[in-house]
Write a protein that holds these residues in place. Structure first.
Motif, PDB file in Angstrom:
ATOM      1  N   ILE A 179      16.423 -39.931  10.291  1.00 21.30           N
ATOM      2  CA  ILE A 179      15.429 -39.738   9.230  1.00 21.30           C
ATOM      3  C   ILE A 179      14.631 -41.020   9.006  1.00 21.30           C
ATOM      4  O   ILE A 179      13.405 -40.988   8.878  1.00 21.30           O
ATOM      5  CB  ILE A 179      16.117 -39.300   7.915  1.00 21.30           C
ATOM      6  CG1 ILE A 179      16.841 -37.972   8.131  1.00 21.30           C
ATOM      7  CG2 ILE A 179      15.093 -39.176   6.788  1.00 21.30           C
ATOM      8  CD1 ILE A 179      17.524 -37.441   6.896  1.00 21.30           C
ATOM      9  N   ALA A 180      15.358 -42.139   8.974  1.00 21.43           N
ATOM     10  CA  ALA A 180      14.681 -43.427   8.759  1.00 21.43           C
ATOM     11  C   ALA A 180      13.617 -43.659   9.830  1.00 21.43           C
ATOM     12  O   ALA A 180      12.513 -44.136   9.557  1.00 21.43           O
ATOM     13  CB  ALA A 180      15.708 -44.562   8.769  1.00 21.43           C
ATOM     14  N   GLN A 198      10.447 -41.740   9.066  1.00 19.40           N
ATOM     15  CA  GLN A 198      10.057 -41.861   7.672  1.00 19.40           C
ATOM     16  C   GLN A 198       8.576 -41.548   7.410  1.00 19.40           C
ATOM     17  O   GLN A 198       8.228 -40.882   6.445  1.00 19.40           O
ATOM     18  CB  GLN A 198      10.366 -43.279   7.185  1.00 19.40           C
ATOM     19  CG  GLN A 198      11.175 -43.305   5.900  1.00 19.40           C
ATOM     20  CD  GLN A 198      11.752 -44.694   5.634  1.00 19.40           C
ATOM     21  OE1 GLN A 198      12.068 -45.420   6.568  1.00 19.40           O
ATOM     22  NE2 GLN A 198      11.857 -45.055   4.373  1.00 19.40           N
ATOM     23  N   LEU A 236       7.747 -37.876   7.558  1.00 26.68           N
ATOM     24  CA  LEU A 236       8.303 -37.237   6.372  1.00 26.68           C
ATOM     25  C   LEU A 236       7.434 -37.507   5.150  1.00 26.68           C
ATOM     26  O   LEU A 236       7.203 -36.623   4.315  1.00 26.68           O
ATOM     27  CB  LEU A 236       9.726 -37.757   6.141  1.00 26.68           C
ATOM     28  CG  LEU A 236      10.614 -36.972   5.169  1.00 26.68           C
ATOM     29  CD1 LEU A 236      10.728 -35.524   5.596  1.00 26.68           C
ATOM     30  CD2 LEU A 236      11.991 -37.603   5.098  1.00 26.68           C
ATOM     31  N   GLU A 237       6.936 -38.747   5.064  1.00 21.79           N
ATOM     32  CA  GLU A 237       6.115 -39.134   3.922  1.00 21.79           C
ATOM     33  C   GLU A 237       4.828 -38.311   3.876  1.00 21.79           C
ATOM     34  O   GLU A 237       4.388 -37.901   2.800  1.00 21.79           O
ATOM     35  CB  GLU A 237       5.782 -40.631   4.013  1.00 21.79           C
ATOM     36  CG  GLU A 237       5.503 -41.270   2.682  1.00 21.79           C
ATOM     37  CD  GLU A 237       5.664 -42.780   2.730  1.00 21.79           C
ATOM     38  OE1 GLU A 237       5.862 -43.339   3.851  1.00 21.79           O
ATOM     39  OE2 GLU A 237       5.585 -43.419   1.673  1.00 21.79           O
ATOM     40  N   ILE A 261       5.878 -34.012   3.022  1.00 23.83           N
ATOM     41  CA  ILE A 261       7.091 -34.108   2.207  1.00 23.83           C
ATOM     42  C   ILE A 261       7.823 -32.771   2.108  1.00 23.83           C
ATOM     43  O   ILE A 261       9.047 -32.719   1.904  1.00 23.83           O
ATOM     44  CB  ILE A 261       6.744 -34.668   0.803  1.00 23.83           C
ATOM     45  CG1 ILE A 261       8.019 -35.144   0.086  1.00 23.83           C
ATOM     46  CG2 ILE A 261       5.985 -33.646  -0.018  1.00 23.83           C
ATOM     47  CD1 ILE A 261       8.629 -36.364   0.727  1.00 23.83           C
ATOM     48  N   ALA A 262       7.121 -31.653   2.348  1.00 28.01           N
ATOM     49  CA  ALA A 262       7.770 -30.331   2.326  1.00 28.01           C
ATOM     50  C   ALA A 262       8.922 -30.248   3.328  1.00 28.01           C
ATOM     51  O   ALA A 262       9.879 -29.487   3.146  1.00 28.01           O
ATOM     52  CB  ALA A 262       6.752 -29.234   2.611  1.00 28.01           C
ATOM     53  N   ALA A 313      11.220 -32.343   3.798  1.00 28.72           N
ATOM     54  CA  ALA A 313      12.454 -32.813   3.164  1.00 28.72           C
ATOM     55  C   ALA A 313      13.228 -31.669   2.512  1.00 28.72           C
ATOM     56  O   ALA A 313      14.451 -31.702   2.406  1.00 28.72           O
ATOM     57  CB  ALA A 313      12.137 -33.881   2.125  1.00 28.72           C
ATOM     58  N   VAL A 314      12.470 -30.662   2.066  1.00 25.37           N
ATOM     59  CA  VAL A 314      13.116 -29.509   1.439  1.00 25.37           C
ATOM     60  C   VAL A 314      13.981 -28.751   2.448  1.00 25.37           C
ATOM     61  O   VAL A 314      15.015 -28.170   2.102  1.00 25.37           O
ATOM     62  CB  VAL A 314      12.039 -28.572   0.841  1.00 25.37           C
ATOM     63  CG1 VAL A 314      12.664 -27.298   0.291  1.00 25.37           C
ATOM     64  CG2 VAL A 314      11.254 -29.299  -0.232  1.00 25.37           C
ATOM     65  N   PRO A 367      18.092 -30.323   4.563  1.00 22.15           N
ATOM     66  CA  PRO A 367      19.488 -29.968   4.250  1.00 22.15           C
ATOM     67  C   PRO A 367      19.854 -28.556   4.702  1.00 22.15           C
ATOM     68  O   PRO A 367      21.002 -28.302   5.082  1.00 22.15           O
ATOM     69  CB  PRO A 367      19.558 -30.064   2.724  1.00 22.15           C
ATOM     70  CG  PRO A 367      18.362 -30.829   2.298  1.00 22.15           C
ATOM     71  CD  PRO A 367      17.324 -30.627   3.340  1.00 22.15           C
ATOM     72  N   PHE A 393       6.807 -20.704   1.038  1.00 20.57           N
ATOM     73  CA  PHE A 393       6.916 -21.879   0.181  1.00 20.57           C
ATOM     74  C   PHE A 393       5.661 -22.740   0.241  1.00 20.57           C
ATOM     75  O   PHE A 393       5.148 -23.212  -0.769  1.00 20.57           O
ATOM     76  CB  PHE A 393       8.146 -22.690   0.613  1.00 20.57           C
ATOM     77  CG  PHE A 393       8.282 -24.033  -0.046  1.00 20.57           C
ATOM     78  CD1 PHE A 393       8.681 -24.137  -1.378  1.00 20.57           C
ATOM     79  CD2 PHE A 393       7.998 -25.203   0.655  1.00 20.57           C
ATOM     80  CE1 PHE A 393       8.809 -25.374  -1.993  1.00 20.57           C
ATOM     81  CE2 PHE A 393       8.122 -26.443   0.047  1.00 20.57           C
ATOM     82  CZ  PHE A 393       8.526 -26.523  -1.284  1.00 20.57           C
TER      83      PHE A 393
END
Lengths: 438, 438
Positions: free
Chosen positions: A289-290, A293, A296-297, A300-301, A303-304, A307, A367
């Motif tokens: 993930i790092a 980054q 992802l920035e 940002i969706a 990140a949902v 998991p 979403f």
């Protein structure tokens, strides 16, 4: 606790079943346990201690002086005595052995020489052993004289040995009912009986009793000398333990069974030793993930959905692990059949991955409104399901083949790799399609 | 497969142990299986089928015509016959029962009336049953006449019943060796023997055999009429199955045991039915992240730590689940003791949460350089560990108390709640401290 209440407690315990006693016991302090163990009749105390597992039984025995401990242990079957004494520190074990009758101590010493999960560690050493020249009448006489003792022994077969103690024949007890009393054992015994070696492992013994209907089997050493008798129940008892242990290990109770009566620092330390390995493994996935980054920035969706990808892949993989563990324990796959297992998992993974990927894609589009987000998470979950079931199916075989315990290591290895791959797939695909996603 | 190769295969199978046969069998096509089952001597086929679990055994039996199936089933113990026939579709079951000898079919029908995991479903119905007026000599004569049959029965006790079939006494077989042959059973039998009800569940039976050293116990109905004999092995066998099932369920194999010989669509459907519940549960945790999207966008480093918090909390919670499941199965906690279990978990959680929280805080500071990030993830992991062990410890008790299967539902409930709480804690704390983090 004052004397009066202890007295009452002892009486109360006397009126309970062993299971109820065990329940009450697991809610008492060490001091009170020791007092009650001393007060209970030795036989009842032995029953009670026998209800707990070995390490817990060993803890309870250590609460007592060696004299009192020996009195209680004497009331347990030799193999259980050996299990408990084998779990004591050497000094305490020796002190208790000194207090036991010579013959009893010798028998325990013999059994503790073997690991718990081979024939030598599960057998009983007291048995009916006769010479082939003896007549049925002589045998019945001898059994009759020691009738009380033999009833305790739970005798099912009489064994016939030669001068060197080598096993030459077996006689089911009830057969003695059906034959003339002047006949010699050598004539009526079953010759060249089946036996197992003292070193035979649990798996082999389980297979033996699955293939044969016997209640017990003689245990012999490398020279064929009769060392003991292994009962079917002893093997099944070890099988229950092994299955329960696999469950505990798969859930992260690794360093030995835990009961909530144990001291908090011991419970904490055991659990932590496992958790701290796991936190280290987790850093791999975090690193992925790092690395992404920036992607992802800007989206940002994503990140949902990370998991969900991680949890679902772990779940699919665990299903494959469970099936492999089961098939290994049944002996219907072998640790070398990577390709067969992989292919069987691949086909299931293809179906399940497509269905789950499709589902998550729909959710993503609902979403976010961007169809490309649906493509990214859908394809990623589909591919990662394939990876998860492949790894989950094959890893237990690999671990087993190289001598590791698959119940312990399969889960963490699986989730580490599937998390890394899953995050890599989502974020990697998103990076490639970045222009469509923003 | 042509006839010649089938012939050779049958010969080859003949020379193998049951476990090896099962291994080979699980690598064959249905057609070939059917051919081989028909060719094998019925007794060997019965041994082989007995090696598999009931649903697999039922699948194999369905490959055959009811005539051939009945021939093989007849060679199995009555209780195993009942288990397999109970797993067949009603029509197939009836067709096979028609082919079985009347007495055998009646016995099977009686057993299939009970669930597998109560005394009635595990007992054998063939036994030695005598009247109390009979003499020892008469009994020995009768046993002698049917010696071959009785040896198969694995007889350990003779049962004495009154005119209405009610159990009045028990006689261990070997005792017949020690008494005068003119004596009547009524004089030498053990009166008012222990027995269990046909409806007694596995837990009660396991406790019975743990508290008593008997090899078998008579099973009676509500009127005290002797219906069968329950052997210690039968109970232990069910215990092994229960422990294995708990393991499979905890890993997501829920709808019934899976073997890779089953059709791919069945395996896929069973696994999916579970996974699709799970994907739905996951949406809760995803919603928490979605809610805090803005915070996450401004402190993207948080995204690196979310999966670690989630995985570590799940791990800690699973450890607590495993200990609760174990203590429930040992009977040393009861489903009502929420507070006691919660407090025991809380103390361990406090230590482990602090250690793990401290560790992750250090990692976060090293990674990002901002000490406040360390505070946020460290405090969040510490608190969430407390939540996870509390839930993990208590949820199995709750599920059990309200009649759900804790092995199935504990894991998903746990991870759903701990994921939601974990994400809420990290992102909530970060939102509060947003000025320090950016």
């Amino acid at each position: 606790a004052n004397e009066g209440s202890v007295e009452e407690l002892s009486e109360l315990l006397d009126s309970m079943s062993v299971a109820e006693q065990a329940y009450v016991f697991s809610h008492m302090e060490d001091d009170a346990e020791a007092v009650v163990l001393r007060r209970l009749p030795a036989e009842d105390a032995a029953d009670l201690i026998g209800h707990f597992n070995e390490s817990e039984a060993a803890r309870m025995i250590q609460l007592l002086e060696s004299q009192a401990a020996a009195t209680i242990l004497q009331e347990m079957p030799i193999d259980e005595q050996a299990d408990v004494i084998g779990d004591l520190p050497e000094k305490e074990a020796e002190a208790i052995l000194q207090e036991l009758p010579q013959q009893n101590a010798d028998n325990v010493r013999e059994l503790t020489a073997y690991p718990d999960n081979v024939a030598g560690g599960m057998m009983v050493v007291e048995m009916l052993r006769f010479r082939s020249e003896m007549t049925v009448a002589e045998v019945i006489d001898e059994i009759n004289r020691g009738a009380e003792h033999y009833t305790d022994l739970d005798v099912r077969y009489a064994y016939v040995c030669d001068d060197e103690g080598r096993l030459v024949g077996v006689l089911p007890m009830q057969n003695l009912l059906f034959v003339k009393r002047y006949r010699k054992l050598g004539e009526i015994m079953i010759k060249d009986p089946l036996s197992v070696r003292t070193t035979a492992p649990l798996e082999e013994l389980a297979e033996f009793f699955e293939s044969h209907v016997y209640l017990g089997v003689p245990v012999v050493d490398d020279d064929g000398v009769l060392k003991g008798v292994l009962h079917r129940e002893a093997v099944q008892y070890e099988e229950v333990r092994a299955a329960e242990n696999d469950y505990l290990k798969s859930q992260g109770i690794v360093g030995g069974e835990e009961l909530r009566t144990m001291p908090v620092w011991l419970r904490s330390r055991r659990r932590l030793s496992w958790l701290s390995i796991n936190i280290f493994l987790n850093l791999g996935a975090a690193a992925v993930i790092a690395y992404f980054q920036e992607t992802l920035e800007s989206v940002i969706a994503l990140a949902v959905f990370l998991p969900i990808i991680s949890d679902m892949s772990g779940c699919s993989g665990n299903q494959a692990v469970a099936v492999s563990m089961r098939e290994l324990s049944l002996g219907i796959i072998r640790p070398t059949e990577f390709f067969r297992v992989w292919w069987k998992e691949f086909t299931v993974g293809l179906i399940n991955g497509s269905v789950l990927g499709g589902l998550i894609a729909v959710v993503a589009v609902l979403f976010d409104g961007n169809p490309y987000l649906g493509v990214v998470v859908g394809v990623a979950l589909c591919l990662n399901t394939l990876i998860a079931v492949s790894i989950g199916g094959v890893v237990p075989l690999l671990l087993k083949r190289f001598g590791f315990d698959p119940a312990v290591a399969s889960g963490p290895l699986l989730t580490t790799v599937t998390d890394m791959c899953g995050f890599f797939l989502v974020l990697g695909l998103a990076t490639v399609m970045l222009s469509r996603l923003t």
